[in-house]
Design a protein around this motif. Structure first.
Motif, PDB file in Angstrom:
ATOM      1  N   MET A   1      -9.379  15.372  -7.067  1.00 38.03           N
ATOM      2  CA  MET A   1      -8.176  14.976  -6.692  1.00 38.03           C
ATOM      3  C   MET A   1      -7.814  15.849  -5.211  1.00 38.03           C
ATOM      4  O   MET A   1      -8.799  16.581  -4.638  1.00 38.03           O
TER       5      MET A   1
ATOM      6  N   ASN B   1      -9.274  -1.898   2.437  1.00 36.46           N
ATOM      7  CA  ASN B   1      -8.230  -1.573   1.325  1.00 36.46           C
ATOM      8  C   ASN B   1      -8.814  -0.589   0.064  1.00 36.46           C
ATOM      9  O   ASN B   1      -7.851  -0.090  -0.565  1.00 36.46           O
TER      10      ASN B   1
ATOM     11  N   ARG C   1     -10.332   2.013   0.584  1.00 36.71           N
ATOM     12  CA  ARG C   1      -9.552   3.453   1.243  1.00 36.71           C
ATOM     13  C   ARG C   1      -8.145   3.657   1.156  1.00 36.71           C
ATOM     14  O   ARG C   1      -7.535   4.712   0.744  1.00 36.71           O
ATOM     15  N   MET C   2      -7.472   2.408   1.075  1.00 31.69           N
ATOM     16  CA  MET C   2      -5.974   2.604   1.163  1.00 31.69           C
ATOM     17  C   MET C   2      -5.569   2.749  -0.295  1.00 31.69           C
ATOM     18  O   MET C   2      -4.519   3.600  -0.547  1.00 31.69           O
TER      19      MET C   2
ATOM     20  N   LEU D   1      -3.278  17.087   3.144  1.00 29.19           N
ATOM     21  CA  LEU D   1      -2.359  16.097   3.371  1.00 29.19           C
ATOM     22  C   LEU D   1      -2.085  14.905   2.912  1.00 29.19           C
ATOM     23  O   LEU D   1      -1.119  14.525   2.643  1.00 29.19           O
ATOM     24  N   ASP D   2      -3.287  14.581   2.124  1.00 27.44           N
ATOM     25  CA  ASP D   2      -3.107  13.062   1.539  1.00 27.44           C
ATOM     26  C   ASP D   2      -4.426  13.290   0.354  1.00 27.44           C
ATOM     27  O   ASP D   2      -5.021  14.231   0.025  1.00 27.44           O
ATOM     28  N   GLY D   3      -4.035  12.113  -0.582  1.00 29.53           N
ATOM     29  CA  GLY D   3      -5.052  11.896  -1.565  1.00 29.53           C
ATOM     30  C   GLY D   3      -4.391  11.891  -2.896  1.00 29.53           C
ATOM     31  O   GLY D   3      -3.170  12.557  -3.055  1.00 29.53           O
ATOM     32  N   PRO D   4      -4.695  11.270  -3.879  1.00 34.43           N
ATOM     33  CA  PRO D   4      -4.187  11.222  -5.077  1.00 34.43           C
ATOM     34  C   PRO D   4      -3.953  12.552  -5.742  1.00 34.43           C
ATOM     35  O   PRO D   4      -4.974  13.465  -5.651  1.00 34.43           O
TER      36      PRO D   4
ATOM     37  N   LEU E   1     -15.798   9.382  -3.193  1.00 31.30           N
ATOM     38  CA  LEU E   1     -14.541   9.943  -3.668  1.00 31.30           C
ATOM     39  C   LEU E   1     -14.497  10.873  -4.869  1.00 31.30           C
ATOM     40  O   LEU E   1     -15.498  10.456  -6.007  1.00 31.30           O
TER      41      LEU E   1
ATOM     42  N   PHE F   1       0.865  -1.277   0.007  1.00 32.96           N
ATOM     43  CA  PHE F   1      -0.094  -0.050   0.108  1.00 32.96           C
ATOM     44  C   PHE F   1       0.787   1.172   0.143  1.00 32.96           C
ATOM     45  O   PHE F   1       0.599   2.386  -0.763  1.00 32.96           O
ATOM     46  N   LEU F   2       1.867   1.161   0.916  1.00 27.08           N
ATOM     47  CA  LEU F   2       2.544   2.466   1.005  1.00 27.08           C
ATOM     48  C   LEU F   2       3.633   2.466  -0.171  1.00 27.08           C
ATOM     49  O   LEU F   2       4.300   3.861  -0.380  1.00 27.08           O
TER      50      LEU F   2
ATOM     51  N   THR G   1      -7.012   4.250  -2.413  1.00 31.04           N
ATOM     52  CA  THR G   1      -7.490   5.692  -3.012  1.00 31.04           C
ATOM     53  C   THR G   1      -6.896   6.910  -2.304  1.00 31.04           C
ATOM     54  O   THR G   1      -7.335   7.935  -2.435  1.00 31.04           O
ATOM     55  N   THR G   2      -6.155   6.670  -1.226  1.00 33.58           N
ATOM     56  CA  THR G   2      -5.679   7.863  -0.243  1.00 33.58           C
ATOM     57  C   THR G   2      -4.026   7.887  -0.688  1.00 33.58           C
ATOM     58  O   THR G   2      -3.735   8.971  -0.516  1.00 33.58           O
TER      59      THR G   2
END
Lengths: 218, 468
Positions: B275, B222, B224-225, B281-284, B272, B194-195, B227-228
């Motif tokens: 972007m 998963n 959420r993972m 602080l996060d998101g594609p 979602l 994921f990371l 897509t974050t």
């Protein structure tokens, strides 16, 4: 790419018998549906939203605590962490960094979460009594990772944020944000899987524990 | 291998049989309990099914306009909407996106459409590592890309012992047999993926036209993972998944989740839209929708239009006596059970799935549990008719049907025929209550007895009653 778009939409129009004569009424019906936003059949409204939210959260394997006001939250969180032998250290959404965490002996860092954070503290935009669900919206002060990467997620829920159902939550989001935030995450208890022999296991990819602290006053 | 041969193999597999037996009650009971709880909460599940059906029909009747509305709103939030006529084109588009962004690894949350398209194979061929992250799908992927046997419980056919062996072999760690510990081991392996992934690929439970969003339903987190964390998010989904408003989403979630896993709500439901914003602080940083047709538009306004209402809950297979007995692999393609027996011939060609419309008892268990009231037995029957019309059935069968029709339209002859048939069957039973080997169709009695007729025929009884 555009070729495929036109081909697919063309095929759909052909199948549906779309014509210049029937496009306008269909457009109008669409605009009416979009403006009406009518809800489908719904379960009964709960008389006591806080009690209903609490009972259904617990049914989802979350734990719930209640405090008199927001200022009491850090002490309640410190007690929870001590009780579960978790470190008094957490990543916290910047939104909640203003509470007196230090006074309660909890060391918080206001940022997005990283892999090794054990505890994440978030607020919530609304909470839903119908299912015991938290609704979190992302934004500058509310990163999504804090409720996702740590093994323990603690959510602070002002009692006034508890609404009947998802429909009330959508209306609130529309009026507060104008447009939907990048991510609206509905969280209903700890992450789980039943993939191996349909046996439910908590803590699949997200948190193992979700602890909710309801704050009754400001 | 054809359906019959596959079904026979699944029936002879003691492991599969024991795993299916363990699973079958659980899904049925959980759904029933969830609906009872909803009723106790003052909900009306039948009214909900009716509303769900009506809503899906309404969208399909103006699908072109709803798709355009979705496209406008998704684009306004910065997402790119791409269209693919078939699975191969969807794969090409996604490989192109991956190359454009220098992607080496893509984490995937469950998508049945990506199974339709063979996306993992296409990514691998392009040198991009796809990692399935739904626990069930992950287990299948590390077991040499085994196909799923259920749309929401992909490894329902496997025992924990088999999975324990697989984990020990692939993870190269001591063999664990506690399901909780096994899940933790998979969590740790997948966390690092994921990371480190550059792209997240998800399916889409629904596309919301009002907001240009995708809605994802998962329990594991998963969805959420993927897509974050990664910088690129690609949604691959079918053109029929669009719905008008967020209120409609709420309605369909109440139906979908109870029908699928018997929960009032899944652990995670994510909406979602667009972007990562400035200061987030996060998101594609990039979001793509790949809207795939792959045979769907051909069903619109046809006698199979109802099938497009499907919201992929799996209740039809969970309640199907045939699925419960043979499992998902016997169906031979991505979608098993009654919905698969309708979709596979329609998407893969009728001549390529001749047995599937017959792999049903037409008992209508699927019809009564379907959250959007798809008349699955009617659709299976229509497919059977099409096979006869297109002369896809064997000549002997077609002649037998013709002969039967000829007799059945001549009452006197029919009465005589049934009279003799009853006598014959009773003779086969030798005075007993069941027939061990049915003379004309020995296959029928290969795994069970045929009940002997009891007493007189209906026509005989009717004639006698009229006289008295």
């Amino acid at each position: 790419m555009n070729d495929s778009r036109d081909l697919i939409l063309g095929r759909i129009r052909e199948r549906l018998g779309r014509s210049p004569a029937n496009v306008a009424p269909a457009q109008t019906a669409m605009d009416v549906a979009l403006a009406a936003k009518s809800a489908g059949p719904r379960p009964r409204t709960d008389a006591d939203l806080v009690a209903a939210f609490r009972a259904r959260s617990e049914a989802l394997a979350s734990t719930v605590d209640q405090v008199a006001c927001l200022a009491d939250v850090p002490r309640a969180v410190a007690a929870y962490l001590a009780e579960h032998k978790l470190p008094a250290r957490a990543v916290c959404v910047p939104d909640l960094a203003g509470l007196d965490w230090r006074g309660a002996g909890v060391e918080v860092e206001a940022r997005g979460a990283i892999d090794h954070d054990l505890v994440g503290i978030t607020g919530c935009f609304r909470a839903i009594a119908e299912t015991g669900t938290l609704m979190l919206c992302t934004g500058r002060a509310t990163p999504a990772t804090v409720s996702l990467l740590p093994e323990t997620h603690i959510a602070v829920v002002p009692a006034t944020a508890i609404v009947d159902g998802m429909e009330e939550a959508w209306s609130a989001a529309r009026s507060e944000f104008g447009q939907m935030p990048r991510a609206v995450n509905f969280i209903s208890g700890p992450s789980r899987t039943g993939d191996i022999e349909q046996t439910i296991v908590l803590g699949a990819h997200g948190p193992y524990r979700v602890h909710v602290v309801i704050a009754h006053g400001q | 291998m054809h359906f019959k041969a596959r079904a026979v193999a699944q029936l002879a597999d003691a492991g599969v049989q024991s795993n299916l037996k363990k699973a079958k009650g659980k899904f049925v009971d959980k759904r029933r309990d969830a609906i009872a709880e909803f009723l106790a909460q003052g909900g009306d599940f039948e009214a909900l099914r009716e509303a769900g059906m009506e809503l899906r029909n309404r969208v399909l009747a103006d699908l072109d306009l709803w798709l355009e509305k979705f496209e406008v709103n998704a684009t306004a939030r910065g997402a790119k909407v791409l269209w693919a006529r078939d699975g191969a084109e969807a794969c090409r588009l996604i490989v192109d996106i991956a190359k454009r962004h220098g992607v080496k690894k893509a984490t995937k949350s469950k998508s049945m459409l990506s199974e339709e398209a063979g996306l993992n194979q296409a990514l691998e061929a392009a040198g991009i590592q796809p990692v399935e992250t739904d626990l069930g799908e992950y287990i299948l992927q590390i077991n040499d890309n085994e196909p799923p046997s259920h749309i929401i419980a992909p490894v329902v056919h496997k025992s924990k012992e088999e999975i324990a062996d697989l984990f020990a072999r692939v993870h190269k760690k001591p063999r664990l047999t506690d399901i909780g510990e096994m899940t933790r081991e998979a969590r740790e392996v997948l966390r690092s993926h994921f990371l480190s992934a550059d792209m997240g690929i998800s399916g889409g439970n629904f596309l919301v036209a009002e907001t240009g969003s995708v809605a994802l339903v998962t329990n594991e987190g998963n969805g959420r993972m993927v897509t974050t964390v990664p910088k690129v998010h690609v949604v691959i989904t079918g053109i029929e998944k669009v719905i008008p408003t967020l209120e409609d989403l709420s309605l369909l979630l109440r139906l979908l989740i109870r029908s699928a896993t018997g929960q009032p709500i899944s652990n995670y439901v994510s909406l979602l839209t667009g972007m990562k914003g400035e200061g987030d602080l996060d998101g594609p940083e990039n979001m793509y929708f790949v809207l795939v047709d792959n045979g769907r538009s051909d069903l619109l306004a046809s006698e199979f239009n109802d099938m497009l209402r499907c919201i992929r809950c799996g209740a039809c297979m969970n309640h199907c006596p045939v699925y419960q007995t043979i499992g998902g692999h016997a169906y031979g393609w991505v979608y098993p059970g009654p919905m698969g027996s309708v979709l596979t011939p329609l998407y893969m060609g009728m001549e390529n799935a001749l047995d599937l419309p017959h792999a049903a008892t037409l008992c209508n268990q699927c019809g009564v549990v379907c959250p959007v009231k798809i008349p699955l037995p009617d659709l299976l029957r229509t497919l059977r008719e099409k096979q006869v019309e297109k002369k896809l059935r064997p000549l002997s069968e077609r002649l037998a049907l013709k002969a039967w029709a000829w007799v059945a339209t001549r009452p006197a002859l029919y009465a005589l025929g049934t009279k003799f048939a009853v006598r014959y069957l009773n003779w086969l039973a030798g005075g007993g209550k069941s027939i061990a080997v049915l003379g004309a169709a020995p296959e029928w009695t290969a795994g069970r007895d045929f009940p002997a007729p009891q007493g007189r025929t209906f026509r005989e009884m009717y004639a006698r009653r009229k006289r008295s």
